[in-house]
Design a protein around this motif. Sequence first.
Motif, PDB file in Angstrom:
ATOM      1  N   LYS A  49      83.219  50.812 -12.839  1.00 35.11           N
ATOM      2  CA  LYS A  49      84.571  50.617 -12.741  1.00 35.11           C
ATOM      3  C   LYS A  49      84.628  52.410 -12.770  1.00 35.11           C
ATOM      4  N   ILE A  50      85.709  52.687 -12.105  1.00 34.50           N
ATOM      5  CA  ILE A  50      86.115  53.914 -11.813  1.00 34.50           C
ATOM      6  C   ILE A  50      88.152  54.117 -12.722  1.00 34.50           C
ATOM      7  N   VAL A  51      88.019  55.238 -13.787  1.00 35.09           N
ATOM      8  CA  VAL A  51      89.240  55.507 -14.582  1.00 35.09           C
ATOM      9  C   VAL A  51      89.920  57.312 -14.086  1.00 35.09           C
ATOM     10  N   LEU A  52      90.480  57.093 -13.563  1.00 36.51           N
ATOM     11  CA  LEU A  52      90.764  58.177 -12.826  1.00 36.51           C
ATOM     12  C   LEU A  52      92.988  58.466 -13.517  1.00 36.51           C
ATOM     13  N   SER A  53      92.747  59.767 -13.315  1.00 35.36           N
ATOM     14  CA  SER A  53      94.468  59.955 -13.047  1.00 35.36           C
ATOM     15  C   SER A  53      94.358  61.481 -12.285  1.00 35.36           C
ATOM     16  N   ALA A  54      95.702  61.845 -11.409  1.00 38.43           N
ATOM     17  CA  ALA A  54      96.000  62.548 -10.960  1.00 38.43           C
ATOM     18  C   ALA A  54      97.877  63.256 -10.936  1.00 38.43           C
ATOM     19  N   GLU A  55      98.086  64.470 -10.921  1.00 37.50           N
ATOM     20  CA  GLU A  55     100.011  64.773 -10.375  1.00 37.50           C
ATOM     21  C   GLU A  55     100.670  64.047 -10.115  1.00 37.50           C
ATOM     22  N   THR A  56      99.861  63.595  -9.127  1.00 41.47           N
ATOM     23  CA  THR A  56     100.466  62.096  -7.889  1.00 41.47           C
ATOM     24  C   THR A  56      99.972  60.802  -7.763  1.00 41.47           C
ATOM     25  N   ARG A  57     101.118  60.116  -6.928  1.00 41.64           N
ATOM     26  CA  ARG A  57     100.181  58.859  -6.508  1.00 41.64           C
ATOM     27  C   ARG A  57      99.551  59.183  -4.797  1.00 41.64           C
ATOM     28  N   GLU A  58      99.743  60.416  -4.555  1.00 40.07           N
ATOM     29  CA  GLU A  58      99.200  60.532  -3.351  1.00 40.07           C
ATOM     30  C   GLU A  58      97.988  60.647  -3.593  1.00 40.07           C
ATOM     31  N   GLN A  59      97.832  62.144  -4.269  1.00 44.05           N
ATOM     32  CA  GLN A  59      96.616  62.403  -4.989  1.00 44.05           C
ATOM     33  C   GLN A  59      95.321  61.638  -5.188  1.00 44.05           C
ATOM     34  N   LEU A  60      96.119  60.760  -6.022  1.00 41.88           N
ATOM     35  CA  LEU A  60      95.410  59.518  -6.541  1.00 41.88           C
ATOM     36  C   LEU A  60      94.852  59.123  -5.905  1.00 41.88           C
ATOM     37  N   LEU A  61      95.057  57.898  -5.106  1.00 45.96           N
ATOM     38  CA  LEU A  61      94.420  57.313  -4.071  1.00 45.96           C
ATOM     39  C   LEU A  61      93.546  58.187  -2.794  1.00 45.96           C
ATOM     40  N   VAL A  62      93.894  59.199  -2.386  1.00 44.80           N
ATOM     41  CA  VAL A  62      92.829  60.022  -1.764  1.00 44.80           C
ATOM     42  C   VAL A  62      91.472  60.756  -2.751  1.00 44.80           C
ATOM     43  N   ASP A  63      92.012  60.885  -4.515  1.00 45.44           N
ATOM     44  CA  ASP A  63      90.607  60.670  -5.531  1.00 45.44           C
ATOM     45  C   ASP A  63      90.068  59.525  -5.687  1.00 45.44           C
ATOM     46  N   PHE A  64      90.656  58.458  -5.496  1.00 46.91           N
ATOM     47  CA  PHE A  64      90.032  56.630  -5.049  1.00 46.91           C
ATOM     48  C   PHE A  64      89.335  56.644  -4.530  1.00 46.91           C
ATOM     49  N   LEU A  65      89.879  56.148  -3.626  1.00 44.68           N
ATOM     50  CA  LEU A  65      88.722  56.992  -1.903  1.00 44.68           C
ATOM     51  C   LEU A  65      87.940  57.400  -2.216  1.00 44.68           C
ATOM     52  N   GLN A  66      88.003  58.501  -2.631  1.00 44.89           N
ATOM     53  CA  GLN A  66      87.093  59.566  -2.275  1.00 44.89           C
ATOM     54  C   GLN A  66      85.891  59.322  -3.573  1.00 44.89           C
ATOM     55  N   GLU A  67      86.327  58.990  -4.282  1.00 51.84           N
ATOM     56  CA  GLU A  67      84.883  58.251  -5.561  1.00 51.84           C
ATOM     57  C   GLU A  67      84.493  57.341  -5.003  1.00 51.84           C
ATOM     58  N   LEU A  68      84.794  56.094  -4.778  1.00 52.55           N
ATOM     59  CA  LEU A  68      84.585  55.470  -3.282  1.00 52.55           C
ATOM     60  C   LEU A  68      83.866  55.627  -2.489  1.00 52.55           C
ATOM     61  N   LEU A  69      83.849  56.875  -1.863  1.00 51.79           N
ATOM     62  CA  LEU A  69      83.020  56.997  -1.063  1.00 51.79           C
ATOM     63  C   LEU A  69      81.436  58.386  -1.076  1.00 51.79           C
ATOM     64  N   PHE A  70      82.010  58.742  -2.719  1.00 59.50           N
ATOM     65  CA  PHE A  70      80.507  59.401  -3.146  1.00 59.50           C
ATOM     66  C   PHE A  70      79.777  58.216  -3.561  1.00 59.50           C
ATOM     67  N   ILE A  71      80.594  57.407  -4.024  1.00 60.78           N
ATOM     68  CA  ILE A  71      79.556  56.815  -4.387  1.00 60.78           C
ATOM     69  C   ILE A  71      78.856  55.689  -3.317  1.00 60.78           C
ATOM     70  N   HIS A  72      79.544  55.638  -2.756  1.00 59.13           N
ATOM     71  CA  HIS A  72      78.436  55.198  -1.520  1.00 59.13           C
ATOM     72  C   HIS A  72      78.032  55.878  -0.852  1.00 59.13           C
ATOM     73  N   ASP A  73      77.608  56.906  -0.302  1.00 56.96           N
ATOM     74  CA  ASP A  73      77.319  58.044   0.009  1.00 56.96           C
ATOM     75  C   ASP A  73      75.915  58.065  -1.100  1.00 56.96           C
ATOM     76  N   THR A  74      75.932  58.603  -2.315  1.00 59.28           N
ATOM     77  CA  THR A  74      74.815  58.685  -3.036  1.00 59.28           C
ATOM     78  C   THR A  74      74.439  57.689  -3.816  1.00 59.28           C
ATOM     79  N   GLU A  75      74.640  56.363  -4.109  1.00 65.05           N
ATOM     80  CA  GLU A  75      73.651  55.365  -4.380  1.00 65.05           C
ATOM     81  C   GLU A  75      73.777  53.959  -3.792  1.00 65.05           C
ATOM     82  N   GLY A  76      74.093  54.656  -2.371  1.00 64.20           N
ATOM     83  CA  GLY A  76      74.086  53.303  -1.222  1.00 64.20           C
ATOM     84  C   GLY A  76      74.669  51.299  -1.868  1.00 64.20           C
TER      85      GLY A  76
END
Length: 134
Positions: A49-76
């Motif tokens: 489960k991922i819960v995020l907030s951001a100033e803009t939808r552009e920032q929110l989308l990038v943060d969301f995708l980066q979080e998923l990529l971080f989970i992929h990289d760190t947890e396999g």
Amino acid sequence: MRYRLLEHTADAMVEVHGKTLGERFANAAYALFDQITDVTKVEPKGEVKIVLSAETREQLLVDFLQELLFIHDTEGLVFGRFSVETNGRTLEAHASGEEFDEDKHPKRSVVKGVTYHRLEFDDSKGTVTVLFDV
């Protein structure tokens, strides 16, 4: 159609489709992992489960995708199913998948990041263009 791959010289650029903003975010996540492996082979054995907030939808989308990529990289983990509720400033998402297994999940690309370059929401068409740094 969730997304289509667009022509780009060095990176992977996709045009994501969706009737709602949440569906576009979910399909952007799907497109991200489809660059990494064949997501049709990913089984929903676990969920994050991922819960995020951001100033803009552009920032929110990038943060969301980066979080998923971080989970992929760190947890396999790799994901193939996504459900996203968002108003463009806050997000609650569930990503289902499993541990990456080279025998089961063929490697396609190494995605290093998600960029703001060429990031564009087109609400009239129900699309978002996203560029992945590979």
